[in-house]
Design a protein around this motif. Structure first.
Motif, PDB file in Angstrom:
ATOM      1  N   GLY A  52      54.851  73.499 -36.770  1.00  0.00           N
ATOM      2  CA  GLY A  52      53.771  72.526 -36.751  1.00  0.00           C
ATOM      3  C   GLY A  52      53.303  72.025 -38.094  1.00  0.00           C
ATOM      4  O   GLY A  52      52.318  71.281 -38.183  1.00  0.00           O
ATOM      5  N   CYS A  53      53.988  72.386 -39.162  1.00  0.00           N
ATOM      6  CA  CYS A  53      53.578  72.003 -40.516  1.00  0.00           C
ATOM      7  C   CYS A  53      54.094  70.608 -40.872  1.00  0.00           C
ATOM      8  O   CYS A  53      55.289  70.330 -40.734  1.00  0.00           O
ATOM      9  CB  CYS A  53      54.094  73.021 -41.519  1.00  0.00           C
ATOM     10  SG  CYS A  53      53.712  72.641 -43.242  1.00  0.00           S
ATOM     11  N   THR A  54      53.207  69.757 -41.362  1.00  0.00           N
ATOM     12  CA  THR A  54      53.595  68.411 -41.791  1.00  0.00           C
ATOM     13  C   THR A  54      53.492  68.220 -43.300  1.00  0.00           C
ATOM     14  O   THR A  54      54.057  67.275 -43.845  1.00  0.00           O
ATOM     15  CB  THR A  54      52.706  67.352 -41.106  1.00  0.00           C
ATOM     16  OG1 THR A  54      51.324  67.678 -41.341  1.00  0.00           O
ATOM     17  CG2 THR A  54      52.970  67.302 -39.608  1.00  0.00           C
ATOM     18  N   MET A  55      52.756  69.095 -43.965  1.00  0.00           N
ATOM     19  CA  MET A  55      52.599  68.993 -45.421  1.00  0.00           C
ATOM     20  C   MET A  55      52.614  70.397 -46.015  1.00  0.00           C
ATOM     21  O   MET A  55      51.932  71.297 -45.516  1.00  0.00           O
ATOM     22  CB  MET A  55      51.289  68.287 -45.782  1.00  0.00           C
ATOM     23  CG  MET A  55      51.016  68.212 -47.282  1.00  0.00           C
ATOM     24  SD  MET A  55      49.716  67.022 -47.733  1.00  0.00           S
ATOM     25  CE  MET A  55      48.275  67.714 -46.914  1.00  0.00           C
ATOM     26  N   THR A  56      53.369  70.565 -47.089  1.00  0.00           N
ATOM     27  CA  THR A  56      53.454  71.890 -47.716  1.00  0.00           C
ATOM     28  C   THR A  56      53.521  71.776 -49.225  1.00  0.00           C
ATOM     29  O   THR A  56      54.081  70.826 -49.780  1.00  0.00           O
ATOM     30  CB  THR A  56      54.679  72.679 -47.213  1.00  0.00           C
ATOM     31  OG1 THR A  56      54.672  73.984 -47.813  1.00  0.00           O
ATOM     32  CG2 THR A  56      55.984  71.984 -47.563  1.00  0.00           C
ATOM     33  N   SER A  57      52.940  72.760 -49.870  1.00  0.00           N
ATOM     34  CA  SER A  57      53.162  72.928 -51.302  1.00  0.00           C
ATOM     35  C   SER A  57      54.338  73.887 -51.486  1.00  0.00           C
ATOM     36  O   SER A  57      54.782  74.537 -50.539  1.00  0.00           O
ATOM     37  CB  SER A  57      51.911  73.509 -51.971  1.00  0.00           C
ATOM     38  OG  SER A  57      51.679  74.828 -51.509  1.00  0.00           O
ATOM     39  N   ASP A  58      54.837  73.956 -52.698  1.00  0.00           N
ATOM     40  CA  ASP A  58      55.848  74.957 -53.049  1.00  0.00           C
ATOM     41  C   ASP A  58      55.635  75.358 -54.489  1.00  0.00           C
ATOM     42  O   ASP A  58      55.331  74.517 -55.341  1.00  0.00           O
ATOM     43  CB  ASP A  58      57.265  74.410 -52.865  1.00  0.00           C
ATOM     44  CG  ASP A  58      58.325  75.465 -53.153  1.00  0.00           C
ATOM     45  OD1 ASP A  58      58.159  76.599 -52.650  1.00  0.00           O
ATOM     46  OD2 ASP A  58      59.300  75.177 -53.868  1.00  0.00           O
ATOM     47  N   HIS A  59      55.769  76.654 -54.755  1.00  0.00           N
ATOM     48  CA  HIS A  59      55.582  77.185 -56.106  1.00  0.00           C
ATOM     49  C   HIS A  59      56.929  77.706 -56.589  1.00  0.00           C
ATOM     50  O   HIS A  59      57.326  78.817 -56.250  1.00  0.00           O
ATOM     51  CB  HIS A  59      54.537  78.307 -56.062  1.00  0.00           C
ATOM     52  CG  HIS A  59      54.096  78.769 -57.407  1.00  0.00           C
ATOM     53  ND1 HIS A  59      53.260  79.856 -57.575  1.00  0.00           N
ATOM     54  CD2 HIS A  59      54.352  78.314 -58.662  1.00  0.00           C
ATOM     55  CE1 HIS A  59      53.031  80.043 -58.857  1.00  0.00           C
ATOM     56  NE2 HIS A  59      53.685  79.120 -59.535  1.00  0.00           N
ATOM     57  N   LEU A  60      57.631  76.877 -57.355  1.00  0.00           N
ATOM     58  CA  LEU A  60      58.937  77.254 -57.906  1.00  0.00           C
ATOM     59  C   LEU A  60      58.738  77.591 -59.381  1.00  0.00           C
ATOM     60  O   LEU A  60      58.370  76.725 -60.182  1.00  0.00           O
ATOM     61  CB  LEU A  60      59.936  76.109 -57.744  1.00  0.00           C
ATOM     62  CG  LEU A  60      61.354  76.384 -58.257  1.00  0.00           C
ATOM     63  CD1 LEU A  60      61.971  77.592 -57.569  1.00  0.00           C
ATOM     64  CD2 LEU A  60      62.237  75.149 -58.058  1.00  0.00           C
ATOM     65  N   TYR A  61      58.962  78.852 -59.727  1.00  0.00           N
ATOM     66  CA  TYR A  61      58.630  79.312 -61.081  1.00  0.00           C
ATOM     67  C   TYR A  61      59.816  79.890 -61.834  1.00  0.00           C
ATOM     68  O   TYR A  61      59.651  80.450 -62.916  1.00  0.00           O
ATOM     69  CB  TYR A  61      57.507  80.350 -61.015  1.00  0.00           C
ATOM     70  CG  TYR A  61      57.767  81.503 -60.070  1.00  0.00           C
ATOM     71  CD1 TYR A  61      58.575  82.573 -60.434  1.00  0.00           C
ATOM     72  CD2 TYR A  61      57.216  81.504 -58.795  1.00  0.00           C
ATOM     73  CE1 TYR A  61      58.822  83.625 -59.577  1.00  0.00           C
ATOM     74  CE2 TYR A  61      57.447  82.557 -57.913  1.00  0.00           C
ATOM     75  CZ  TYR A  61      58.251  83.606 -58.312  1.00  0.00           C
ATOM     76  OH  TYR A  61      58.500  84.636 -57.438  1.00  0.00           O
TER      77      TYR A  61
END
Length: 447
Positions: A116-125
């Motif tokens: 059900g997710c339409t928007m996501t952040s991502d933390h690529l480090y």
């Protein structure tokens, strides 16, 4: 002009300012935005029948490490605490390259979409072997989700007293230069933006005080948001006290890491003064309940944060510390853990769903255009079929987190059908899974 009509929903949970719940209503979408909500609406475009369905805003994921979907359930890290878990996985991640980053992001994004997710952040480090943030941005474009990638970084390796191996850290000047590059190339400030970039040094124990401060200055100069990990567990707090002589919240404040343009992941161990600081400055929190359980970090004081006025969203966290990426499941876990900590009346199913929708949009700086079903907002919508076994016998089908499906029937992002009748409309999930499993096998053989 493109139109889409969601017709005759059993229930529409708008999550608007009045928290309206509508029965038998329609939603008219035009050119990516919601233009009308009501009964008996008409369109010349496609009609999606929603009888027997609950319609909600698309869920918003505020913390993830998509690349970790390629290292789920690694035996050496299955029962480790945070620091030991990281030390088990760092050597594996050092073998990643652009293909691994791209494919793992596709898998993680697809899993989110199905929940059900339409928007996501991502933390690529970490960026080994030529990997760049561009790899994950390309993956998001393929899957079709609204994406908030953050350019993470680690600059203090083992030889300097840090946790990560030296092979995974970068020079701080290179980190800042590449942050400028990705912001200038990809960041979109329009209300309908599908990509917005943030700046996100990994954590206080993997970068210098100077980089934290420089990152804050750069982000504000560029008008982008800041993100990092903070106060995740007792080890994290002890490290801060030993190395910096203060608690994590004070460290963040001293370096300019509070404000409406900042959100911190986890915050399991915030004390009362730190909660008040975050509330006063409108600093956001990405609550990651399943990961916090998986790593034994504790139960975050979400009830106290909400009562104080801290903006709170949900995060599935990395697929190697969860080890799944089901955002509706995170919402249910949020509700359950607050009840464990504070009693059965501590959090309702509807409040937890609110945190997962409008709460997450607010944390990511998109509260003015996403996270609610209302006229003028972007058409990011999840449609849940409540005619299945999960909801059979429910007296309140709209209480999805108590008795409801964990996969969407339909998912719409910016007015485009991403998932239709439970299947991706354009993205080839089966081929992506096969490619991911092949890469995981190669990694395991190499290690």
């Amino acid at each position: 002009m493109s139109e889409l009509l969601i017709q005759s929903a059993q229930s529409i949970l708008t999550m608007d300012d009045q928290r309206r719940e509508l029965s038998g209503a329609d939603i008219l979408i035009r050119d990516g935005a919601i233009v009308q909500i009501g009964e008996g609406l008409q369109t010349t475009g496609r009609v999606i029948g929603a009888k027997g369905c609950v319609v909600t805003p698309g869920l918003v994921n505020t913390h993830h490490h998509l690349y970790q979907s390629l290292t789920r359930a690694v035996p050496g890290g299955q029962d480790a605490l945070l620091f030991g878990w990281l030390q088990t996985l760092y050597p594996i991640w050092s073998h990643f390259g652009p293909e691994e980053m791209y494919t793992s992001a596709q898998v993680g994004l697809a899993e989110l979409a199905l929940s059900g997710c339409t928007m996501t952040s991502d933390h690529l480090y970490l960026f080994p072997n030529g990997s760049t943030l561009d790899d994950t941005i390309a993956a998001a474009g393929d899957v079709g989700l609204r994406f908030h990638p953050t350019r993470g970084a680690m600059s203090i390796g083992e030889s300097d007293g840090g946790l990560p191996p030296d092979s995974l850290v970068e020079a701080e000047r290179d980190i800042l230069n590449d942050s400028i590059r990705v912001v200038d190339r990809f960041h979109d400030t329009r209300p309908e933006a599908m990509v917005r970039v943030g700046i996100a040094p990994c954590s206080p124990f993997s970068v210098s005080r100077e980089l934290m401060r420089d990152a804050a200055v750069l982000a504000r100069d560029k008008g982008v948001m800041l993100h990092t990990h903070l106060a995740e567990n007792d080890e994290d707090v002890a490290y801060s006290l030993e190395k910096f002589g203060c608690r994590p919240g004070q460290y963040a404040e001293d370096l300019g890491w509070v404000g409406e343009d900042v959100w911190h992941a986890h915050c399991v161990k915030l004390d009362g003064e730190e909660i008040d600081l975050f509330a006063r400055t409108r600093t956001g929190v990405a609550h990651c309940p399943c990961s916090n359980c998986r790593l034994g970090s504790g139960i975050a004081p979400v009830r106290a944060m909400r009562d104080a006025g801290v903006p709170v969203g949900l995060g599935v966290d990395g697929s190697a510390s969860n080890d799944v990426g089901n955002l509706i499941g995170e919402a249910r876990q949020t509700m359950l853990l607050q009840r464990v900590a504070r009693g059965a009346d501590a959090m309702s199913a509807r409040e937890a769903l609110e945190i997962a929708t409008r709460g997450g949009a607010q944390v990511l700086g998109r509260g003015g255009e996403c996270g609610q079903l209302r006229e003028g907002y972007r058409a990011d919508i999840a449609i849940w079929d409540v005619g299945g076994v999960e909801s059979a016998g429910s007296w309140d089908p709209a209480a999805l987190l108590l008795a409801g499906p964990t996969r969407v029937r339909d998912l719409i992002v910016e007015g485009q059908e991403i998932i239709r009748d439970g299947e991706f409309a354009r993205f080839d999930l089966a081929a992506t899974i096969a490619r991911q499993n092949k890469l995981a096998k190669k990694l395991a053989e190499r290690i």
